[in-house]
Design a protein around this motif. Structure first.
Motif, PDB file in Angstrom:
ATOM      1  N   LYS A   9       0.067 -99.051 -28.528  1.00  0.00           N
ATOM      2  CA  LYS A   9       0.370 -97.617 -28.538  1.00  0.00           C
ATOM      3  C   LYS A   9       1.656 -97.287 -27.795  1.00  0.00           C
ATOM      4  CE  LYS A   9      -4.138 -95.446 -29.099  1.00  0.00           C
ATOM      5  NZ  LYS A   9      -5.143 -94.590 -28.447  1.00  0.00           N
ATOM      6  N   CYS A  10       1.979 -98.078 -26.795  1.00  0.00           N
ATOM      7  CA  CYS A  10       3.141 -97.785 -25.942  1.00  0.00           C
ATOM      8  C   CYS A  10       4.400 -97.591 -26.782  1.00  0.00           C
ATOM      9  CB  CYS A  10       3.353 -98.932 -24.956  1.00  0.00           C
ATOM     10  SG  CYS A  10       4.849 -98.762 -23.969  1.00  0.00           S
ATOM     11  N   VAL A  11       5.137 -96.507 -26.522  1.00  0.00           N
ATOM     12  CA  VAL A  11       6.368 -96.260 -27.262  1.00  0.00           C
ATOM     13  C   VAL A  11       7.624 -96.515 -26.423  1.00  0.00           C
ATOM     14  CG1 VAL A  11       5.298 -94.677 -28.884  1.00  0.00           C
ATOM     15  CG2 VAL A  11       6.311 -93.766 -26.795  1.00  0.00           C
ATOM     16  N   GLY A  12       7.415 -97.005 -25.200  1.00  0.00           N
ATOM     17  CA  GLY A  12       8.552 -97.536 -24.450  1.00  0.00           C
ATOM     18  C   GLY A  12       9.548 -96.540 -23.900  1.00  0.00           C
ATOM     19  N   GLY A  13       9.112 -95.326 -23.621  1.00  0.00           N
ATOM     20  CA  GLY A  13      10.042 -94.340 -23.059  1.00  0.00           C
ATOM     21  C   GLY A  13      10.193 -94.469 -21.554  1.00  0.00           C
ATOM     22  N   GLY A  14       9.255 -95.161 -20.924  1.00  0.00           N
ATOM     23  CA  GLY A  14       9.393 -95.426 -19.494  1.00  0.00           C
ATOM     24  C   GLY A  14       8.996 -94.275 -18.582  1.00  0.00           C
ATOM     25  N   GLN A  15       8.290 -93.276 -19.089  1.00  0.00           N
ATOM     26  CA  GLN A  15       7.875 -92.169 -18.219  1.00  0.00           C
ATOM     27  C   GLN A  15       6.951 -92.665 -17.118  1.00  0.00           C
ATOM     28  OE1 GLN A  15       8.087 -91.733 -21.571  1.00  0.00           O
ATOM     29  NE2 GLN A  15       9.769 -90.264 -21.549  1.00  0.00           N
ATOM     30  N   CYS A  16       6.144 -93.693 -17.416  1.00  0.00           N
ATOM     31  CA  CYS A  16       5.254 -94.253 -16.390  1.00  0.00           C
ATOM     32  C   CYS A  16       6.061 -94.870 -15.254  1.00  0.00           C
ATOM     33  CB  CYS A  16       4.315 -95.290 -17.011  1.00  0.00           C
ATOM     34  SG  CYS A  16       5.176 -96.602 -17.894  1.00  0.00           S
ATOM     35  N   VAL A  17       7.176 -95.514 -15.600  1.00  0.00           N
ATOM     36  CA  VAL A  17       8.001 -96.156 -14.581  1.00  0.00           C
ATOM     37  C   VAL A  17       8.662 -95.100 -13.697  1.00  0.00           C
ATOM     38  CG1 VAL A  17       9.797 -97.873 -14.181  1.00  0.00           C
ATOM     39  CG2 VAL A  17       8.438 -97.974 -16.271  1.00  0.00           C
ATOM     40  N   VAL A  32       8.050-102.293 -23.830  1.00  0.00           N
ATOM     41  CA  VAL A  32       6.619-102.045 -23.634  1.00  0.00           C
ATOM     42  C   VAL A  32       6.282-102.183 -22.146  1.00  0.00           C
ATOM     43  CG1 VAL A  32       4.312-102.979 -24.099  1.00  0.00           C
ATOM     44  CG2 VAL A  32       5.941-102.666 -25.970  1.00  0.00           C
ATOM     45  N   ALA A  33       5.467-101.244 -21.666  1.00  0.00           N
ATOM     46  CA  ALA A  33       5.158-101.204 -20.236  1.00  0.00           C
ATOM     47  C   ALA A  33       4.205-102.329 -19.834  1.00  0.00           C
ATOM     48  CB  ALA A  33       4.537 -99.860 -19.883  1.00  0.00           C
ATOM     49  N   PHE A  34       4.344-102.785 -18.585  1.00  0.00           N
ATOM     50  CA  PHE A  34       3.373-103.718 -18.019  1.00  0.00           C
ATOM     51  C   PHE A  34       3.138-103.356 -16.566  1.00  0.00           C
ATOM     52  CE2 PHE A  34       6.230-106.314 -15.457  1.00  0.00           C
ATOM     53  CZ  PHE A  34       7.455-106.184 -16.103  1.00  0.00           C
ATOM     54  N   LEU A  54       1.233 -88.142 -18.129  1.00  0.00           N
ATOM     55  CA  LEU A  54       2.546 -87.917 -18.740  1.00  0.00           C
ATOM     56  C   LEU A  54       2.791 -88.783 -19.963  1.00  0.00           C
ATOM     57  CD1 LEU A  54       5.108 -87.690 -15.794  1.00  0.00           C
ATOM     58  CD2 LEU A  54       4.675 -85.948 -17.531  1.00  0.00           C
ATOM     59  N   CYS A  55       2.232 -89.963 -19.993  1.00  0.00           N
ATOM     60  CA  CYS A  55       2.530 -90.933 -21.053  1.00  0.00           C
ATOM     61  C   CYS A  55       2.447 -90.267 -22.427  1.00  0.00           C
ATOM     62  CB  CYS A  55       1.551 -92.103 -20.980  1.00  0.00           C
ATOM     63  SG  CYS A  55       1.709 -93.197 -22.406  1.00  0.00           S
ATOM     64  N   PRO A  56       3.556 -90.211 -23.169  1.00  0.00           N
ATOM     65  CA  PRO A  56       3.555 -89.471 -24.429  1.00  0.00           C
ATOM     66  C   PRO A  56       2.807 -90.196 -25.547  1.00  0.00           C
ATOM     67  CG  PRO A  56       5.677 -90.516 -24.110  1.00  0.00           C
ATOM     68  CD  PRO A  56       4.879 -90.774 -22.856  1.00  0.00           C
ATOM     69  N   ALA A  59      -1.100 -94.168 -23.803  1.00  0.00           N
ATOM     70  CA  ALA A  59      -1.329 -95.611 -23.796  1.00  0.00           C
ATOM     71  C   ALA A  59      -1.917 -96.111 -22.473  1.00  0.00           C
ATOM     72  CB  ALA A  59       0.001 -96.335 -24.069  1.00  0.00           C
ATOM     73  N   ILE A  60      -2.020 -95.232 -21.476  1.00  0.00           N
ATOM     74  CA  ILE A  60      -2.490 -95.666 -20.159  1.00  0.00           C
ATOM     75  C   ILE A  60      -3.884 -95.118 -19.892  1.00  0.00           C
ATOM     76  CG2 ILE A  60      -2.009 -95.646 -17.669  1.00  0.00           C
ATOM     77  CD1 ILE A  60       0.931 -95.044 -18.370  1.00  0.00           C
ATOM     78  N   ALA A  61      -4.831 -96.019 -19.666  1.00  0.00           N
ATOM     79  CA  ALA A  61      -6.187 -95.594 -19.304  1.00  0.00           C
ATOM     80  C   ALA A  61      -6.428 -95.966 -17.850  1.00  0.00           C
ATOM     81  CB  ALA A  61      -7.216 -96.263 -20.194  1.00  0.00           C
TER      82      ALA A  61
HETATM   83  S1  SF4 Z   1       4.825 -93.852 -20.423  1.00  0.00           S
HETATM   84 FE1  SF4 Z   1       3.344 -94.720 -21.866  1.00  0.00          FE
HETATM   85  S2  SF4 Z   1       4.487 -95.045 -23.743  1.00  0.00           S
HETATM   86 FE2  SF4 Z   1       5.993 -94.738 -22.115  1.00  0.00          FE
HETATM   87  S3  SF4 Z   1       6.495 -96.821 -21.405  1.00  0.00           S
HETATM   88 FE3  SF4 Z   1       4.840 -96.067 -20.097  1.00  0.00          FE
HETATM   89  S4  SF4 Z   1       2.965 -96.779 -21.116  1.00  0.00           S
HETATM   90 FE4  SF4 Z   1       4.593 -96.971 -22.605  1.00  0.00          FE
END
Ligand code: SF4
Ligand SMILES: Cc1cc2nc3c(=O)[nH]c(=O)nc-3n(C[C@H](O)[C@H](O)[C@H](O)COP(=O)(O)OP(=O)(O)OC[C@H]3O[C@@H](n4cnc5c(N)ncnc54)[C@H](O)[C@@H]3O)c2cc1C
Lengths: 65, 398
Positions: A9-17, A32-34, A54-56, A59-61
């Motif tokens: 599901k992760c779309v790689g925008g990096g909002q989690c980071v 992809v986030a890790f 925030l994750c659009p 993808a984060i539980a």
């Molecule tokens: S915020 Fe969600 S979609 Fe974006 S990189 Fe992080 S896990 Fe992936």
């Protein structure tokens, strides 16, 4: 706290980071986030919750335990 | 004023996030979510991607597991449509006549697909906004029909890519000069056009549509303003959207291109709006309305906080992404067609690159093409309004 990232599901925008840089990072090749840590301490729980909210790509539980 | 009953109209990304934020930040009063769709909240971006392609089943796109929704301790009125609002009397009327009182209100009704002026009901002509639309279009692509997509914004471009990947002959028609040119400017848009052409899409830009041809109630072709006609078994109309504000007409709430809010996402005392339907005064960009997934979440949070009295101007760095074939395009800030543009890394035609948009010698937006990590770095530059890269630096990297 247990965190799970759904890589498909992760779309790689990096909002989690941005929200919790101590806990999340992105793979170089596809963004992809890790997780940088499996069990973040309680001082990080609020920012991890914020990242999950925030994750659009939803993808984060996060499970508290 | 402390609120005791908050109603959220529109039970999707923005409305759900607002409801969750209210609870997370201490609202213990009565909370009601009203949603026209039967479904519990689900995610829309996969509709034009994994769902349309048939890779994911609908269960996969639920925004939350059932337990999380239960945990909100809210009353859900799903499959119920709000038809009017009485601001002074503080009630909402539903289509079945029920009156729902509130003291705080979140408007999160999103947008609806814009229709062609000449559109009539014809089999084979589709729109794409909700799950039913996506399943219907997915099913109609099973027989590998010839497809014409009208409108080359991100929605049309994504759907064209999926139809092509499924083996359909596809034409993508737009009156503008290139796909997504309004969102990405001419340089990147011409790369999007090349990408589609390389995959065999018949890309017809600078071309308007004047009508359909039909055969016994079914669409048979699309007539173009150059006098030609493209045969089509399936047509997708993706010409943008209009805010879902019809139920607010005569309410006294300021409504124009969306619900007109101030910088706190407030439209009237105790009434806020969030997501695709909300137009607000961004401290840096002035009055804007943003139809992207990230904004639905961020504005849902901000609007909820305003209701709770934690008022901060809503000043996000807008973000969106789109997936077409094996390309992921990500953009931070507000790229615009008349800004300067330069590539800062990568860039040989078709390959990954990162680029920046700017005005008056400052970076105002960034875009990446299959360079997701660089996207985050560009975000920081957009926030700082970093100086425009010197040509030497741009060239050395590019
Ligand atoms: S915020 Fe969600 S979609 Fe974006 S990189 Fe992080 S896990 Fe992936
Ligand atoms: C197919 C598709 C693909 C997309 N892909 C991307 C992408 O790749 N990247 C990206 O950034 N964004 C994408 N988006 C945009 C993103 O999905 C939207 O920005 C987001 O869904 C907006 O959320 P929202 O809650 O504001 O509105 P919506 O999700 O539209 O929800 C509004 C809800 O309100 C309900 N409603 C409307 N009127 C009433 C009424 N009178 N009474 C009760 N309920 C009502 C509607 O039924 C709907 O459920 C895509 C959108 C679509 C349709």
């Amino acid at each position: 706290m247990k965190i799970h990232i759904d890589e498909a599901k992760c779309v790689g925008g990096g909002q989690c980071v941005v929200a919790a840089p101590e806990v999340f990072d992105q793979r170089d090749e596809d963004g992809v986030a890790f997780l940088l840590m499996e069990n973040p301490g309680s001082e990080l729980h609020a920012s991890v919750q914020e990242a999950a909210l925030l994750c659009p790509a939803v993808a984060i539980a996060v499970a508290e335990r | 004023m402390t609120l005791s009953r908050i109603v959220v109209v529109g039970a999707s990304a923005a409305g759900l996030t607002a409801a969750e934020t209210l609870r997370r930040e201490g609202f213990t009063g009565r909370l009601t979510l009203i949603g026209e769709e039967q479904h519990p909240p689900y995610d829309r971006p996969p509709l034009s991607k994994q769902i349309l392609k048939g890779e994911w089943q609908p269960e996969r796109i639920a925004l939350r597991p059932a337990e999380a929704l239960d945990g909100l301790d809210a009353e859900w009125l799903l499959g119920r449509k709000a038809v009017s609002l009485d601001v002074a009397g503080r009630t909402i009327e539903l289509a079945d006549g029920v009156q729902v009182p509130f003291d705080g209100l979140v408007v999160a009704t999103g947008v609806r697909p814009r229709r062609l002026p000449f559109a009539r009901e014809l089999d084979g002509v589709h729109a794409l906004r909700d799950l039913e639309d996506a399943l219907k279009l997915r099913d109609s692509l099973r027989s590998v029909p010839s497809v014409v997509v009208i409108g080359a914004g991100f929605l049309g471009a994504e759907a064209a890519a999926v139809a092509r990947e499924l083996g359909c002959p596809v034409s993508l028609v737009d009156p503008l000069s290139a796909p997504m040119v309004r969102q990405l400017g001419g340089d990147v848009a011409s790369r999007v056009a090349s990408l589609h052409r390389a995959h065999g899409v018949d890309v017809r830009c600078d071309t308007g549509v004047t009508g359909f041809t039909e055969d016994r109630g079914r669409v048979a072709g699309v007539r173009l303003d150059d006098g030609s006609e493209i045969p089509a078994e399936v047509v997708l109309v993706a010409i943008g959207s209009v805010p879902a504000v019809e139920w607010l007409r005569d309410s006294g709430l300021p409504v124009g291109d969306g619900v007109l809010c101030d910088e706190f996402c407030e439209a009237a005392p105790g009434i806020v709006a969030a997501g695709d339907v909300a137009s607000w005064v961004h401290p840096d960009h002035g009055r804007i309305r943003v139809e992207h997934r990230m904004n639905a979440t961020e504005q849902g949070m901000a609007a909820a906080r305003t209701l709770l009295g934690r008022r901060l101007p809503f000043a996000p760095v807008p973000y969106f992404w789109t997936d077409q074939y094996d390309v992921k395009i990500q953009a931070y800030g507000r790229p615009c067609a008349d800004a300067d543009f330069t590539v800062v890394s990568g860039g040989p035609d078709g390959g990954p690159f990162a680029g920046v948009y700017g005005q008056n010698g400052r970076i105002t937006a960034g875009v990446t093409w299959n360079m997701p990590r660089e996207a985050r770095a560009l975000r920081a530059q957009v926030i700082e309004r970093a100086p425009w890269p010197r040509p030497a630096a741009a060239a050395a990297n590019g």
